[in-house]
Design a protein around this motif. Sequence first.
Motif, PDB file in Angstrom:
ATOM      1  N   LEU A  28      10.859  -3.429  10.418  1.00 16.26           N
ATOM      2  CA  LEU A  28      10.085  -3.585   9.182  1.00 16.26           C
ATOM      3  C   LEU A  28       9.129  -4.764   9.277  1.00 16.26           C
ATOM      4  CD1 LEU A  28      12.818  -2.787   6.512  1.00 16.26           C
ATOM      5  CD2 LEU A  28      10.932  -1.324   7.263  1.00 16.26           C
ATOM      6  N   ALA A  45      15.248   0.725   2.489  1.00 14.61           N
ATOM      7  CA  ALA A  45      14.598   0.977   3.783  1.00 14.61           C
ATOM      8  C   ALA A  45      15.516   0.568   4.934  1.00 14.61           C
ATOM      9  CB  ALA A  45      13.269   0.229   3.867  1.00 14.61           C
ATOM     10  N   PHE A  70      11.253   7.445   3.777  1.00 21.06           N
ATOM     11  CA  PHE A  70      11.343   6.145   4.436  1.00 21.06           C
ATOM     12  C   PHE A  70       9.947   5.619   4.748  1.00 21.06           C
ATOM     13  CE2 PHE A  70      11.275   3.692   8.364  1.00 21.06           C
ATOM     14  CZ  PHE A  70      12.052   2.608   7.995  1.00 21.06           C
ATOM     15  N   ILE A  73       8.312   4.268   1.670  1.00 19.63           N
ATOM     16  CA  ILE A  73       8.879   2.974   1.272  1.00 19.63           C
ATOM     17  C   ILE A  73       8.291   1.850   2.115  1.00 19.63           C
ATOM     18  CG2 ILE A  73      10.991   1.582   1.308  1.00 19.63           C
ATOM     19  CD1 ILE A  73      12.497   4.124   0.403  1.00 19.63           C
ATOM     20  N   VAL A  74       8.232   2.038   3.426  1.00 13.06           N
ATOM     21  CA  VAL A  74       7.672   1.014   4.311  1.00 13.06           C
ATOM     22  C   VAL A  74       6.206   0.756   3.957  1.00 13.06           C
ATOM     23  CG1 VAL A  74       7.064   0.453   6.699  1.00 13.06           C
ATOM     24  CG2 VAL A  74       9.295   1.451   6.183  1.00 13.06           C
TER      25      VAL A  74
END
Length: 87
Positions: A28, A45, A70, A73-74
């Motif tokens: 991330l 995440a 996912f 979200i990132v």
Amino acid sequence: MLKQYIRIDTDDDDILLEQLKQSAEQYLKNAGVSVSYENALYCTAISMLVANWYDNRDAISAKDTLSMQFKNIVSQLAHIRKEEQNG
């Protein structure tokens, strides 16, 4: 939190889960996301990424196993970081 998300009842894989968690944090960070365990999206995440890697640790394929959720979200978390940096 991770063990509940992945539904693991034993301590057998604690070292692996910690390694995957650290890798997820780095993943991330490389995507432009700040570490923020106060942010529910960040925690989600991390959980999603660790679960994906844990469930698919023996599989090597060209198939993209990360969900669109996912990735969204990132993208949102990276956008938040850019806004914070630009003030």
